[in-house]
Design a protein around this motif. Structure first.
Motif, short mmCIF file in Angstrom:
data_model
loop_
_atom_site.label_atom_id
_atom_site.label_comp_id
_atom_site.label_asym_id
_atom_site.label_seq_id
_atom_site.Cartn_x
_atom_site.Cartn_y
_atom_site.Cartn_z
N ARG A 1 0.83 -1.21 0.00
CA ARG A 1 0.00 0.00 0.00
C ARG A 1 0.87 1.26 0.00
NH1 ARG A 1 -4.91 0.53 -1.35
NH2 ARG A 1 -5.29 -1.41 -0.23
N LEU A 2 2.04 1.15 0.59
CA LEU A 2 2.93 2.30 0.72
C LEU A 2 3.76 2.53 -0.54
CD1 LEU A 2 4.28 1.54 4.31
CD2 LEU A 2 2.13 2.64 3.66
N CYS A 3 3.82 1.52 -1.44
CA CYS A 3 4.73 1.67 -2.57
C CYS A 3 4.12 1.39 -3.94
CB CYS A 3 5.99 0.80 -2.38
SG CYS A 3 5.69 -0.97 -2.41
N THR A 4 3.05 0.59 -4.05
CA THR A 4 2.57 0.25 -5.39
C THR A 4 1.06 0.34 -5.58
OG1 THR A 4 2.38 -2.11 -4.90
CG2 THR A 4 4.49 -1.34 -5.74
N ALA A 5 0.32 0.79 -4.59
CA ALA A 5 -1.13 0.82 -4.73
C ALA A 5 -1.56 1.71 -5.89
CB ALA A 5 -1.77 1.29 -3.43
N THR A 6 -0.81 2.77 -6.16
CA THR A 6 -1.17 3.67 -7.26
C THR A 6 -0.97 2.99 -8.61
OG1 THR A 6 -0.66 5.61 -5.92
CG2 THR A 6 -0.70 5.92 -8.30
N THR A 7 0.02 2.12 -8.73
CA THR A 7 0.16 1.33 -9.95
C THR A 7 -1.14 0.59 -10.24
OG1 THR A 7 2.55 0.99 -9.82
CG2 THR A 7 1.30 -0.69 -10.96
N GLU A 8 -1.64 -0.10 -9.24
CA GLU A 8 -2.87 -0.87 -9.40
C GLU A 8 -4.01 0.02 -9.88
OE1 GLU A 8 -6.25 -2.90 -6.50
OE2 GLU A 8 -4.30 -2.32 -5.67
N TRP A 9 -4.22 1.15 -9.22
CA TRP A 9 -5.42 1.93 -9.53
C TRP A 9 -5.33 2.71 -10.82
CZ3 TRP A 9 -10.22 1.33 -8.64
CH2 TRP A 9 -10.58 0.46 -7.60
N CYS A 10 -4.15 3.14 -11.21
CA CYS A 10 -4.07 3.82 -12.51
C CYS A 10 -4.30 2.82 -13.64
CB CYS A 10 -2.73 4.55 -12.67
SG CYS A 10 -1.31 3.55 -13.13
N LEU A 11 -3.89 1.57 -13.45
CA LEU A 11 -4.12 0.54 -14.47
C LEU A 11 -5.59 0.15 -14.53
CD1 LEU A 11 -0.96 -1.64 -13.75
CD2 LEU A 11 -1.32 -0.15 -15.72
N LEU A 12 -6.23 0.03 -13.37
CA LEU A 12 -7.65 -0.28 -13.35
C LEU A 12 -8.46 0.81 -14.04
CD1 LEU A 12 -8.15 -1.60 -9.69
CD2 LEU A 12 -7.99 -2.95 -11.77
N GLN A 13 -8.12 2.06 -13.75
CA GLN A 13 -8.88 3.17 -14.32
C GLN A 13 -8.77 3.21 -15.85
OE1 GLN A 13 -10.84 4.09 -11.54
NE2 GLN A 13 -10.58 6.18 -12.23
N SER A 14 -7.55 3.02 -16.35
CA SER A 14 -7.31 3.19 -17.79
C SER A 14 -7.61 1.95 -18.62
CB SER A 14 -5.85 3.60 -18.03
OG SER A 14 -5.54 4.82 -17.41
N LEU B 1 6.21 0.45 12.13
CA LEU B 1 6.57 1.53 13.03
C LEU B 1 7.88 2.21 12.64
CD1 LEU B 1 5.21 0.48 16.52
CD2 LEU B 1 4.21 1.90 14.74
N VAL B 2 8.32 1.94 11.42
CA VAL B 2 9.31 2.78 10.74
C VAL B 2 8.73 3.26 9.41
CG1 VAL B 2 11.59 2.87 9.65
CG2 VAL B 2 11.31 1.71 11.83
N SER B 3 7.96 2.41 8.73
CA SER B 3 7.56 2.71 7.36
C SER B 3 6.27 3.51 7.24
CB SER B 3 7.42 1.41 6.56
OG SER B 3 6.43 0.56 7.14
N TYR C 1 15.50 4.72 8.29
CA TYR C 1 16.01 4.68 9.67
C TYR C 1 14.89 4.81 10.68
CZ TYR C 1 20.28 5.34 7.08
OH TYR C 1 21.30 5.19 6.17
N GLY C 2 15.06 4.11 11.82
CA GLY C 2 14.05 4.12 12.86
C GLY C 2 14.50 4.87 14.09
N ASN C 3 14.00 4.40 15.24
CA ASN C 3 14.22 5.12 16.49
C ASN C 3 14.96 4.32 17.55
OD1 ASN C 3 12.93 7.53 15.73
ND2 ASN C 3 10.92 6.62 16.07
#
Length: 747
Positions: free
Chosen positions: A153-166, A424-426, A709-711
């Protein structure tokens, strides 16, 4: 597969005294390129890795991170038994029997109190298709939850939805082979010189030999990739859609269109054209900060090129107007007819080695095999394939991890299973995420202690890369099989074995009373998945483990009649947009509201691609008086994700041991900040202390902080600062734009 690029070279890294006993077929388990490799084994341990010279994806090359990816397997920090948090609040050693019984007990309690959607499973982009498919089956048909998500969800969800839309279904149209033929390549928010070095080598070696391709790089920073560009469009933050709208309007105005393709193979061109009409080059220049002559040159190059591959990654996906910008790139290819042809097509990338696979088999918000959960016939198919009652299948609005955080705050989620990721880092706005997780029963499945295990009630130690078998899907639809090289340490289990054990302890059954998960090995799981995929866009019915190893990967669809697979999609100009077949009816491009079947039918797409108007809305948070800088976050060459593994490679950690903030030299001078001086960075959500780096890589008024990097050692987590606003269609967080200030530490 074609093997037309690269000189003779093989990257290899071994720590071994004496001869390697055997080499085992595998694939790199880091970035989404999917480089073929062989694992070196000696005395039951992994001792090295080498690139596969006959694999067309990488021709023997490996990313620097890939060469050291095996070292964490042997690290002294590995967890070798389950842990349960005791009454005193400490994690203590437990048996698998104790841990699994505790997990099952809590899952049943939560389901009784809150229903199936009281349980959420949050997985990874570094797992295997067989694991994701099992999560889909357990979650949807067993637990009755549709709260399945992953760090994808943090890195590729937009790939999925732009492909579904078009295009009506997920699946990236172009392949890596198209990089070898494209006259022009546009890297949009994509820095492969650091995030996918083999991919970048492929482009640059051809360019040095032939002068092609013409390389356009769109990025607010002067990255290592941008330094190699023929044309660097160094735009202002949050102006992606504005830039693209201006370029598309100019191309339309000049008549650089494939009118026959548009007429025969698309719908809604006029609606798209009308939406960009206000976007003159002058207006696009004002929004993006790019001079008009530069924009005019970019439009001409994109408008007149005979072939074009456009890639996107986090600079597009994690920015405001994310899906709009990526749909605009699809619009560009459609209006020029540059799709489904050698050297042409959108190549929306993935961030992780199998994040695409998680979407394909339904381990996240999707349904298995690109099925549409709003289509009753698709649900009937799944119910029949799984031998369950249709009424037991969980369906509902897609709820990404940020929505799940909100549900935890409202105590609607009582059980959160976190697999191979470190939220809790990403996650953005970490202070909020941590408080939410502390209100929930948390299971963490990870080979190491992490920032997230600090809030875990149970920790399960899983097998790592090289210690298990399964398949992965890279960024261009290539499915690879990874063979087990060594046994995992004693008392450590594979993810698949853990999931199957959980399912059987939960007594999850099909409608005949048989175990819901009827398989026991990865290959058996894959064989079942093949039947589920048959007839769908991601059809893998023609694949076998044996063929995948022999061919060094096969791209889906690979049907029984075409088992060799498919290099690029839509070569016949047919798109999966029939109402009864499509994966989604789409969403409103501004609000993200799911559209109805009737609304989709009114498009009359019926096998044609869909143009969409793309509106520029801008960033939800902008610099202001008390937070005057734009904050941008991103990746480094030497680390992967949250450093759970790469920090445990001495060679990699030595290269980049700590976080930092990059400032423009004029801003540093104004603030009286020196190189490597410790500074404090504040946002409306929190603050961190990091050393300063000074240069001209970033524009004045902008700063960059790597997010890995985390804490634990020091407060260096960039996501203490980021906002948790998401794109309305993809629900992907906007990591790339927030406001901050940088202060000199005076004490």
């Amino acid at each position: 597969m074609m093997m037309a690029w690269g000189d003779e070279r093989q990257d290899i890294h071994i720590h071994s005294q004496g001869e390697v006993e055997k080499w085992v077929h595998s694939t790199c388990n880091l970035c989404s390129i999917g480089c073929g490799c062989d694992i070196a084994v000696k005395e039951g341990h992994i001792v090295g890795v080498k690139g596969k010279k006959d694999d067309s994806i990488n021709l023997g090359r490996l990313d620097p991170k890939a060469q050291y990816q095996w070292e964490p397997n042997n690290h002294e920090d590995r967890l070798l038994h389950p842990l349960i948090r005791n009454k005193e609040g400490n994690l203590e050693k437990a048996s698998w029997e104790e841990a699994m019984n505790y997990i099952v007990k809590k899952a049943k309690e939560v389901m009784k109190e809150k229903g199936g959607d009281g349980v959420a499973i949050y997985s990874t982009g570094q797992g295997f298709l067989e694991d994701y498919y099992t999560i889909a089956k357990i979650g949807r048909a067993g637990l009755g939850t549709h709260l399945l998500d992953a760090n994808t969800r943090l890195c590729t969800a937009t790939t999925e939805w732009c492909l579904l839309q078009s295009f009506g279904a997920d699946g990236v149209p172009a392949s890596f082979e198209d990089l070898d033929e494209a006259e022009t390549i546009m890297l949009f928010g994509h820095n492969p010189a650091e995030t996918g070095t083999v991919f970048f080598d492929r482009i640059m070696e051809r360019k040095k030999k032939t002068g092609r391709p013409y390389l356009i790089v769109v990025d607010p920073r002067e990255t290592l990739t941008a330094k190699e560009a023929d044309l660097h469009l160094q735009l202002k933050p949050a102006s992606n859609a504005a830039l693209l709208n201006g370029l598309i309007r100019e191309i339309i105005s000049e008549g650089w269109l494939d009118k026959e393709f548009i007429e025969k193979n698309t719908v809604q061109f006029n609606e798209m054209k009308e939406s960009v009409e206000p976007w003159s080059l002058e207006r696009a220049s004002n929004e993006s900060g790019i001079p008009v002559p530069t924009l005019r040159l970019a439009a001409e190059k994109l408008g007149r090129t005979e072939s074009l591959v456009s890639t996107t990654l986090q600079g597009a996906f994690q920015s405001s107007d994310a899906t709009s910008a990526c749909v605009a790139i699809n619009n560009l290819h459609l209006m020029r007819g540059l799709i489904g042809k050698p050297g042409s097509g959108p190549l929306h990338m993935a961030g992780q080695p199998s994040s695409s696979g998680n979407r394909t088999v339904g381990g996240v918000g999707t349904y298995p095999g690109n099925r549409n959960p709003e289509n009753p016939e698709h649900l009937r198919e799944v119910a029949e394939l799984w031998n369950v009652e249709e009424s037991t299948l969980a369906v509902g609005p897609e709820k990404g991890i940020i929505k799940q955080i909100e549900l935890m705050e409202k105590e609607k989620i009582g059980f959160f299973w976190n697999i191979h990721t470190n939220p809790l880092v990403s996650l953005p706005n970490l202070p909020r995420a941590k408080k939410a997780l502390e209100k929930t029963f948390v299971v963490v499945q990870d080979p190491f202690l992490t920032e997230t295990t600090e809030v875990a009630d149970v920790v399960l130690p899983p097998a790592m890369w090289g210690e298990k078998e399964g398949t992965m899907e890279n960024a261009d639809r290539t499915i690879n099989v990874l063979r087990k090289a060594v046994e995992p340490p004693p008392n450590v289990k594979s993810d698949l074995d853990i999931l199957i054990d959980f399912s059987r302890r939960m007594e999850l059954q099909d409608k005949d009373g048989n175990p819901l998960v009827g398989y026991s090995t990865p290959e058996e799981a894959f064989e079942e998945w093949k039947k589920v995929s048959e007839g769908r866009p991601s059809d893998m019915s023609g694949m076998t483990y044996e063929k995948l190893e022999k061919e060094n990967g096969i791209r889906w669809p690979a049907t029984q009649s075409k088992p060799e697979g498919t290099v690029r999609l839509y070569e016949n100009n047919h798109f999966p947009t029939e109402t009864e077949y499509c994966q989604s009816y789409g969403k409103d491009m501004v609000t993200g509201r799911p559209k109805t079947e009737k609304e989709f039918e009114q498009l009359n797409a019926d096998g044609k691609a869909i143009f969409h108007p793309t509106r520029h809305l801008g960033a939800p948070e902008k610099p202001r008086k008390d937070f005057p800088f734009w904050l941008n976050t991103g990746r480094l060459l030497w680390h992967w994700h949250t450093r759970t593994k790469t920090a445990r490679s001495p060679e990699l950690n030595e290269k980049a041991p700590e976080a930092y903030v990059t400032l423009h030299e004029d801003d540093a001078s104004f603030l009286d900040i020196s190189e490597e001086e410790l500074v404090q960075v504040f946002s409306p959500r929190g603050s961190i202390k990091v050393p300063a780096r000074i240069g001209t890589e970033v524009n004045q008024g902008e700063v960059f902080i790597p997010f890995h990097y985390g804490n634990w050692e020091e407060n260096q987590a960039a996501n203490q600062l980021t906002i948790d606003v998401v794109d309305p269609l993809s629900h992907q967080p906007i990591f790339k734009q927030a406001s901050c200030r940088v202060e000199k530490i005076t004490e």
